[in-house]
Design a protein around this motif. Structure first.
Motif, PDB file in Angstrom:
ATOM      1  N   LEU A  68      13.879  -5.840   7.393  1.00  0.00           N
ATOM      2  CA  LEU A  68      12.720  -5.581   6.553  1.00  0.00           C
ATOM      3  C   LEU A  68      11.532  -6.365   7.096  1.00  0.00           C
ATOM      4  CD1 LEU A  68      11.300  -4.638   3.886  1.00  0.00           C
ATOM      5  CD2 LEU A  68      12.274  -6.667   2.808  1.00  0.00           C
ATOM      6  N   GLY A  69      10.381  -5.702   7.226  1.00  0.00           N
ATOM      7  CA  GLY A  69       9.200  -6.407   7.711  1.00  0.00           C
ATOM      8  C   GLY A  69       7.953  -5.566   7.568  1.00  0.00           C
ATOM      9  N   PHE A  70       6.812  -6.176   7.871  1.00  0.00           N
ATOM     10  CA  PHE A  70       5.553  -5.445   7.840  1.00  0.00           C
ATOM     11  C   PHE A  70       5.413  -4.594   9.100  1.00  0.00           C
ATOM     12  CE2 PHE A  70       4.274  -9.063   5.028  1.00  0.00           C
ATOM     13  CZ  PHE A  70       4.053  -8.303   3.883  1.00  0.00           C
ATOM     14  N   ASP A  71       4.844  -3.427   8.920  1.00  0.00           N
ATOM     15  CA  ASP A  71       4.620  -2.524  10.040  1.00  0.00           C
ATOM     16  C   ASP A  71       3.486  -3.068  10.898  1.00  0.00           C
ATOM     17  OD1 ASP A  71       4.680  -0.370  11.714  1.00  0.00           O
ATOM     18  OD2 ASP A  71       3.589   0.973  10.365  1.00  0.00           O
ATOM     19  N   THR A 110      13.748  -1.680  10.418  1.00  0.00           N
ATOM     20  CA  THR A 110      14.346  -0.459   9.890  1.00  0.00           C
ATOM     21  C   THR A 110      13.701  -0.081   8.564  1.00  0.00           C
ATOM     22  OG1 THR A 110      16.077  -1.737   8.775  1.00  0.00           O
ATOM     23  CG2 THR A 110      16.542  -0.965  11.008  1.00  0.00           C
ATOM     24  N   HIS A 111      13.157  -1.086   7.865  1.00  0.00           N
ATOM     25  CA  HIS A 111      12.446  -0.879   6.601  1.00  0.00           C
ATOM     26  C   HIS A 111      11.073  -1.517   6.762  1.00  0.00           C
ATOM     27  CE1 HIS A 111      16.646  -0.393   5.541  1.00  0.00           C
ATOM     28  NE2 HIS A 111      16.289   0.193   4.404  1.00  0.00           N
ATOM     29  N   ALA A 112      10.092  -0.721   7.145  1.00  0.00           N
ATOM     30  CA  ALA A 112       8.744  -1.227   7.427  1.00  0.00           C
ATOM     31  C   ALA A 112       7.818  -0.959   6.253  1.00  0.00           C
ATOM     32  CB  ALA A 112       8.189  -0.578   8.693  1.00  0.00           C
ATOM     33  N   VAL A 113       7.001  -1.949   5.944  1.00  0.00           N
ATOM     34  CA  VAL A 113       6.042  -1.869   4.839  1.00  0.00           C
ATOM     35  C   VAL A 113       4.638  -2.042   5.412  1.00  0.00           C
ATOM     36  CG1 VAL A 113       5.296  -2.903   2.656  1.00  0.00           C
ATOM     37  CG2 VAL A 113       7.729  -2.840   3.251  1.00  0.00           C
ATOM     38  N   VAL A 114       3.710  -1.242   4.935  1.00  0.00           N
ATOM     39  CA  VAL A 114       2.318  -1.379   5.369  1.00  0.00           C
ATOM     40  C   VAL A 114       1.775  -2.713   4.850  1.00  0.00           C
ATOM     41  CG1 VAL A 114      -0.016  -0.421   5.201  1.00  0.00           C
ATOM     42  CG2 VAL A 114       1.962   1.105   5.379  1.00  0.00           C
ATOM     43  N   PRO A 115       1.169  -3.525   5.702  1.00  0.00           N
ATOM     44  CA  PRO A 115       0.629  -4.819   5.246  1.00  0.00           C
ATOM     45  C   PRO A 115      -0.400  -4.633   4.141  1.00  0.00           C
ATOM     46  CG  PRO A 115       0.656  -4.705   7.643  1.00  0.00           C
ATOM     47  CD  PRO A 115       0.959  -3.307   7.148  1.00  0.00           C
ATOM     48  N   PRO A 116      -0.493  -5.590   3.214  1.00  0.00           N
ATOM     49  CA  PRO A 116      -1.475  -5.479   2.129  1.00  0.00           C
ATOM     50  C   PRO A 116      -2.897  -5.511   2.664  1.00  0.00           C
ATOM     51  CG  PRO A 116      -0.506  -7.668   2.174  1.00  0.00           C
ATOM     52  CD  PRO A 116       0.285  -6.843   3.134  1.00  0.00           C
ATOM     53  N   HIS A 117      -3.772  -4.795   1.995  1.00  0.00           N
ATOM     54  CA  HIS A 117      -5.176  -4.770   2.383  1.00  0.00           C
ATOM     55  C   HIS A 117      -5.931  -5.897   1.678  1.00  0.00           C
ATOM     56  CE1 HIS A 117      -4.653  -0.973   4.450  1.00  0.00           C
ATOM     57  NE2 HIS A 117      -4.090  -0.452   3.360  1.00  0.00           N
ATOM     58  N   GLY A 118      -7.036  -6.320   2.269  1.00  0.00           N
ATOM     59  CA  GLY A 118      -7.861  -7.349   1.647  1.00  0.00           C
ATOM     60  C   GLY A 118      -7.260  -8.726   1.795  1.00  0.00           C
ATOM     61  N   LYS A 171       2.023 -13.048   0.066  1.00  0.00           N
ATOM     62  CA  LYS A 171       2.119 -11.895   0.973  1.00  0.00           C
ATOM     63  C   LYS A 171       3.545 -11.371   1.102  1.00  0.00           C
ATOM     64  CE  LYS A 171      -0.730 -11.921   4.357  1.00  0.00           C
ATOM     65  NZ  LYS A 171      -1.390 -12.273   5.639  1.00  0.00           N
ATOM     66  N   PRO A 172       4.571 -12.252   1.221  1.00  0.00           N
ATOM     67  CA  PRO A 172       5.935 -11.721   1.355  1.00  0.00           C
ATOM     68  C   PRO A 172       6.389 -10.861   0.176  1.00  0.00           C
ATOM     69  CG  PRO A 172       5.869 -14.009   2.042  1.00  0.00           C
ATOM     70  CD  PRO A 172       4.544 -13.721   1.410  1.00  0.00           C
ATOM     71  N   LEU A 173       5.790 -11.072  -1.005  1.00  0.00           N
ATOM     72  CA  LEU A 173       6.186 -10.263  -2.159  1.00  0.00           C
ATOM     73  C   LEU A 173       5.886  -8.785  -1.938  1.00  0.00           C
ATOM     74  CD1 LEU A 173       5.006 -12.533  -5.135  1.00  0.00           C
ATOM     75  CD2 LEU A 173       7.293 -12.333  -4.153  1.00  0.00           C
ATOM     76  N   HIS A 174       4.909  -8.487  -1.063  1.00  0.00           N
ATOM     77  CA  HIS A 174       4.567  -7.088  -0.797  1.00  0.00           C
ATOM     78  C   HIS A 174       5.684  -6.369  -0.055  1.00  0.00           C
ATOM     79  CE1 HIS A 174       0.232  -7.012  -2.037  1.00  0.00           C
ATOM     80  NE2 HIS A 174       0.435  -8.314  -1.973  1.00  0.00           N
ATOM     81  N   LEU A 175       6.595  -7.114   0.563  1.00  0.00           N
ATOM     82  CA  LEU A 175       7.738  -6.488   1.219  1.00  0.00           C
ATOM     83  C   LEU A 175       8.649  -5.780   0.219  1.00  0.00           C
ATOM     84  CD1 LEU A 175       8.665  -9.316   3.747  1.00  0.00           C
ATOM     85  CD2 LEU A 175       7.665  -7.095   4.303  1.00  0.00           C
ATOM     86  N   MET A 176       8.579  -6.194  -1.046  1.00  0.00           N
ATOM     87  CA  MET A 176       9.445  -5.586  -2.058  1.00  0.00           C
ATOM     88  C   MET A 176       9.049  -4.150  -2.375  1.00  0.00           C
ATOM     89  SD  MET A 176      11.545  -7.944  -2.322  1.00  0.00           S
ATOM     90  CE  MET A 176      12.591  -7.281  -3.623  1.00  0.00           C
ATOM     91  N   ARG A 177       7.904  -3.715  -1.858  1.00  0.00           N
ATOM     92  CA  ARG A 177       7.515  -2.312  -2.018  1.00  0.00           C
ATOM     93  C   ARG A 177       8.532  -1.386  -1.345  1.00  0.00           C
ATOM     94  NH1 ARG A 177       2.436  -1.792  -4.063  1.00  0.00           N
ATOM     95  NH2 ARG A 177       0.962  -3.517  -3.786  1.00  0.00           N
ATOM     96  N   ALA A 178       9.239  -1.933  -0.344  1.00  0.00           N
ATOM     97  CA  ALA A 178      10.251  -1.128   0.345  1.00  0.00           C
ATOM     98  C   ALA A 178      11.350  -0.676  -0.606  1.00  0.00           C
ATOM     99  CB  ALA A 178      10.848  -1.931   1.498  1.00  0.00           C
TER     100      ALA A 178
END
Length: 216
Positions: free
Chosen positions: A3-6, A15-23, A30-37
């Motif tokens: 799991l990681g940011f794209d 294998t599980h990529a998340v778009v980095p947060p904007h702004g 920031k790592p909490l945004h990985l839970m969007r996966a």
């Protein structure tokens, strides 16, 4: 699975990529945004740090603080305001001792009844000023219990800043080289100040005002 940011050019693709947060997003959040996966929203999680000290750990911290202050001649007053400070930091984030002395002089003038406690580090062993009590502790969790008994903790951008905030003590973080929006403390009673263009007397006034607001 990974799991990681794209990110382009990632040496080990996720294998599980998340778009980095904007702004602007705080680095600790920031790592909490990985839970969007997994279909979760970052706001569903606590937006602060907390080492979850138990009541017993807090009481042990209080007893230890009292013992160490009394060993330095202090007559314990449980209701006194206790202001701790930590003067060490890495590289350009460190605030020089003369600045701290001027800041303390003004803080003492504005808060004559407060007890000031200098948390020492291996690189800062000298007493800031007469009348300031000294304290050092290598066990970080036990130090957290001691810090939880302070009315306020003041320091630069450094690890103990986050430890203090995670221990539940109102924390004032002083920034002069890094961005508070990215690295500041997250507690509801915390304050992050950019002091790059502020004299120590003005910072003392801000800190004293914040302390007064906490006491209602």
């Amino acid at each position: 699975f990974k799991l990681g940011f794209d990110a382009p050019g990632n040496w080990s693709p996720s294998t599980h990529a998340v778009v980095p947060p904007h702004g602007t997003v705080h680095e600790a959040l920031k790592p909490l945004h990985l839970m969007r996966a997994f279909g979760n929203d970052p706001s569903e999680y606590p937006q602060k740090m907390d080492i979850a000290l138990s009541a017993a750990e807090r009481e042990a911290g209080r007893a230890e603080l009292r013992k160490r202050l009394e060993a330095q001649g202090y007559v314990w007053n449980g209701s006194a305001r206790r202001i701790a400070l930590f003067r060490d930091a890495r590289f350009e984030k460190k605030i020089d001792s003369e600045w701290w002395r001027e800041w303390y002089s003004e803080m003492k003038r504005l808060n004559p009844d407060a007890v000031f406690i200098d948390i020492l580090s291996p690189d800062v062993k000298d007493r800031l000023a007469e009348g300031v009590y000294l304290l050092s502790e290598k066990n970080l969790r036990f130090l957290g219990g001691i810090l939880s008994q302070m009315s306020l903790f003041v320091c630069g951008d450094t690890g103990p800043m986050h430890l203090a905030s995670a221990s539940g003590v109102p924390t004032v973080a002083l920034f002069k080289a890094t961005a508070p929006a990215l690295y500041g403390t997250l507690g509801e009673s915390d304050l992050s100040l950019n002091i790059a263009s502020m004299p120590p007397q003005a910072v003392a006034a801000e800190v004293s005002g914040h302390l007064a607001s906490l006491q209602g």
